[in-house]
Design a protein around this motif. Structure first.
Motif, PDB file in Angstrom:
ATOM      1  N   ILE A  31      14.185  18.916  12.453  1.00 16.12           N
ATOM      2  CA  ILE A  31      14.445  17.283  12.334  1.00 16.12           C
ATOM      3  C   ILE A  31      14.750  16.861  13.807  1.00 16.12           C
ATOM      4  O   ILE A  31      14.114  15.776  14.242  1.00 16.12           O
ATOM      5  CB  ILE A  31      15.322  16.808  11.287  1.00 16.12           C
ATOM      6  CG1 ILE A  31      14.842  16.906  10.024  1.00 16.12           C
ATOM      7  CG2 ILE A  31      15.564  15.128  11.727  1.00 16.12           C
ATOM      8  CD1 ILE A  31      15.932  16.447   8.817  1.00 16.12           C
ATOM      9  N   ILE A  34      14.661   9.657   5.550  1.00 15.50           N
ATOM     10  CA  ILE A  34      14.307  10.645   5.147  1.00 15.50           C
ATOM     11  C   ILE A  34      13.245  10.023   3.815  1.00 15.50           C
ATOM     12  O   ILE A  34      13.864   9.300   2.911  1.00 15.50           O
ATOM     13  CB  ILE A  34      15.240  11.765   4.540  1.00 15.50           C
ATOM     14  CG1 ILE A  34      16.229  11.990   5.580  1.00 15.50           C
ATOM     15  CG2 ILE A  34      14.625  12.724   3.747  1.00 15.50           C
ATOM     16  CD1 ILE A  34      15.430  12.765   6.752  1.00 15.50           C
ATOM     17  N   THR A  79      25.382  15.771  11.021  1.00 19.66           N
ATOM     18  CA  THR A  79      24.309  15.560  10.199  1.00 19.66           C
ATOM     19  C   THR A  79      23.593  14.423  10.995  1.00 19.66           C
ATOM     20  O   THR A  79      24.105  13.585  11.663  1.00 19.66           O
ATOM     21  CB  THR A  79      24.951  15.044   8.729  1.00 19.66           C
ATOM     22  OG1 THR A  79      25.490  13.817   8.838  1.00 19.66           O
ATOM     23  CG2 THR A  79      25.543  16.081   7.943  1.00 19.66           C
ATOM     24  N   PRO A  80      22.465  14.146  10.980  1.00 13.97           N
ATOM     25  CA  PRO A  80      21.484  12.868  11.145  1.00 13.97           C
ATOM     26  C   PRO A  80      22.218  11.794  10.696  1.00 13.97           C
ATOM     27  O   PRO A  80      21.806  10.666  11.302  1.00 13.97           O
ATOM     28  CB  PRO A  80      20.011  13.245  10.699  1.00 13.97           C
ATOM     29  CG  PRO A  80      20.124  14.612  10.402  1.00 13.97           C
ATOM     30  CD  PRO A  80      21.451  15.161   9.570  1.00 13.97           C
ATOM     31  N   GLU A  96      17.564  17.749   1.976  1.00 17.03           N
ATOM     32  CA  GLU A  96      18.782  17.703   2.443  1.00 17.03           C
ATOM     33  C   GLU A  96      18.935  17.843   3.935  1.00 17.03           C
ATOM     34  O   GLU A  96      18.470  18.581   4.638  1.00 17.03           O
ATOM     35  CB  GLU A  96      19.720  18.718   1.834  1.00 17.03           C
ATOM     36  CG  GLU A  96      20.971  18.804   2.402  1.00 17.03           C
ATOM     37  CD  GLU A  96      21.909  17.529   1.661  1.00 17.03           C
ATOM     38  OE1 GLU A  96      22.517  16.936   2.542  1.00 17.03           O
ATOM     39  OE2 GLU A  96      21.590  17.145   0.488  1.00 17.03           O
ATOM     40  N   SER A  97      19.111  16.611   4.763  1.00 14.83           N
ATOM     41  CA  SER A  97      18.841  16.395   5.934  1.00 14.83           C
ATOM     42  C   SER A  97      19.629  17.255   6.849  1.00 14.83           C
ATOM     43  O   SER A  97      19.487  17.952   7.753  1.00 14.83           O
ATOM     44  CB  SER A  97      19.284  15.069   6.384  1.00 14.83           C
ATOM     45  OG  SER A  97      20.570  14.607   6.287  1.00 14.83           O
ATOM     46  N   SER A  98      21.068  17.783   6.061  1.00 14.70           N
ATOM     47  CA  SER A  98      21.933  18.668   6.752  1.00 14.70           C
ATOM     48  C   SER A  98      21.453  20.027   6.930  1.00 14.70           C
ATOM     49  O   SER A  98      21.813  20.930   7.754  1.00 14.70           O
ATOM     50  CB  SER A  98      23.338  18.716   6.335  1.00 14.70           C
ATOM     51  OG  SER A  98      23.215  19.070   4.964  1.00 14.70           O
TER      52      SER A  98
END
Length: 458
Positions: free
Chosen positions: A363, A349, A342-343, A355-357
């Motif tokens: 991204i 964000i 993940t980031p 949801e970044s994942s």
């Protein structure tokens, strides 16, 4: 540095994603919006099959992003490239001198030009990364200034099918009229975003488990040593479930809700699904997941490594890696520790719904663009603000007109001489802007030259 907005596009086998990011005056990146569109079968294994439908899908994504960036319009984008045709091969560049000579920037530039001019039949070079630099057979992380008679550079030349790049340009530039600022290799951008430097130095495996492909990148001593794309993905599991007389949409839903990569798992049946059906589904899911995992583990042999040489373990990304039990099964069969990439806190964000994942792919392209020297503004210029001062009208007072004698000066004013024609001045030629391909090759050249000047700890 002034604030800029950048746009990233990821055209994948299951979805087309677009993201808008803001680079502030300090150079920090914030992700403002992510939009996506389901692709169906118009993109297969990362390559565009239907140009017309892909154009429409990308237009929808761009339109939704523009609504969130109104009133400015999107004029340029950063792209990613990946898919089944993405491969890496090792190339060696050598220079032999008649006597011991100082390694100079001119010598490095000569090697760099040879690297960037390398061509591969029917393929487009999309990336170059370092493997090793040797001076007189000795590892030299920073060769400038060293003395030697033989310098050798081992690099990874990353390429894809030329048709893939041609179709991307046709959709983005020709049909949508957008400018491609740069094209990044997606798996490398993702690995740069989610891997820690310590993991790369210790040795680790990065796995992007997508819809129709699975990309494996192996790092050791901080550099990429192996990159391959397998023609297997989570859609293979979905289509296995369709053999139980389910439509693909329903099969995808069942895979997510009750499917598990661990054999023998029994979930509570959903409404309308019997225990027998759940068992049959999990048998298919576990069997196909094991096949994909064994193909992932096999890449260690091709890289000439063993699990004990990769103390950093395995890091996974992609929707496929979110399958129930997949990372646990991967850990069991590989004998290595596994974590989901993940980031984290590296990227801010702004949209709390995001949801970044789930958006690591797009991204990561924003992050790569933001880290480049002088990233390009992707939006149209804002309309200038015009301030109008309204003053009350002043009553007009007509002065008394008196007759005056006509003088020579007044006569000349009433009948002015005709202007003398002049030759038009030639316009200054406009400076032609570099194409996206020229910029890519300039970036390769800059990256390779930077490689030769970096410290080992960088």
């Amino acid at each position: 540095m002034e604030e800029k907005t950048i746009i990233a596009l990821e055209i994948g086998s299951s979805k087309i994603k677009g993201a808008a990011g803001i680079i502030d005056t300090s150079g920090s990146l914030s992700v403002k919006a992510v939009e996506e569109e389901f692709t169906g079968d118009i993109v297969r294994y990362g390559c565009i099959r239907n140009v017309v439908e892909t154009t429409n899908a990308v237009r929808n994504v761009i339109s939704r992003l523009e609504q969130r960036l109104s009133p400015r319009r999107i004029e340029g984008v950063y792209l990613s490239v990946g898919g089944r045709s993405l491969t890496s091969e090792t190339i060696n560049m050598e220079r032999r001198m008649p006597r011991e000579t100082e390694v100079t920037p001119d010598l490095i530039e000569s090697i760099t030009n040879e690297v960037t001019s390398t061509s591969v039949p029917d393929r487009s070079v999309v990336g170059i990364t370092l493997r090793e630099i040797l001076v007189d057979g000795t590892h030299a992380p920073k060769p400038i200034g060293m003395m030697g008679s033989h310098i050798e550079a081992r690099l990874n030349l990353i390429s894809c099918r030329t048709q893939l790049m041609r179709n991307l340009a046709m959709v983005i530039e020709e049909r949508l009229g957008l400018k491609i600022h740069y094209t990044f290799v997606r798996p490398l951008a993702e690995a740069e975003l989610v891997l820690f430097p310590e993991e790369k130095k210790l040795g680790c495996m990065f796995v992007d488990f997508g819809a129709e492909t699975t990309t494996v990148a192996i790092y050791k001593n901080g550099v990429l040593v192996h990159l391959v794309t397998l023609p297997l993905g989570s859609r293979n599991i979905t289509r296995d479930i369709t053999t139980l007389n389910h439509l693909e949409e329903r099969a995808e839903q069942l895979k997510i809700q009750v499917g598990s990569a661990i054999p023998g798992t029994t979930e509570v049946p959903l409404a309308g699904i019997g225990q027998a059906d759940v068992t049959a589904i999990n048998n298919l899911v576990a069997a196909r997941a094991a096949e994909i995992i064994l193909n992932i583990c096999e890449q260690l042999k091709y890289a000439g490594l063993t699990p004990d040489k990769l103390a950093g373990g395995i890091v996974t990304v992609g929707r496929g890696a979110r399958l129930n039990g997949f990372n646990q099964r991967l850990e069991q069969l590989s004998g290595m520790k596994v974590r989901l990439g993940t980031p984290g806190n590296r990227i801010r964000i702004l949209d709390p719904r995001m949801e970044s994942s789930d958006a690591v792919d797009v991204i990561s392209i924003l992050a790569q663009a933001a880290s480049a020297n002088d990233p390009a503004e992707c939006l149209s210029k804002p309309e200038p603000v015009v301030t109008v001062n309204v003053t009350p009208p002043v009553p007009e007072v007509k002065p008394e007109v008196k007759a005056a004698p006509v003088t020579e000066q007044a006569a000349a004013t009433a009948n002015p001489p005709r202007p003398v024609a002049t030759q038009p001045q030639p316009e200054k030629p406009h400076r032609r802007e570099k194409s996206a391909w020229s910029k890519m090759m300039d970036s390769f050249r800059s990256n390779v030259e930077k490689i030769f000047n970096e410290d080992e700890d960088d």
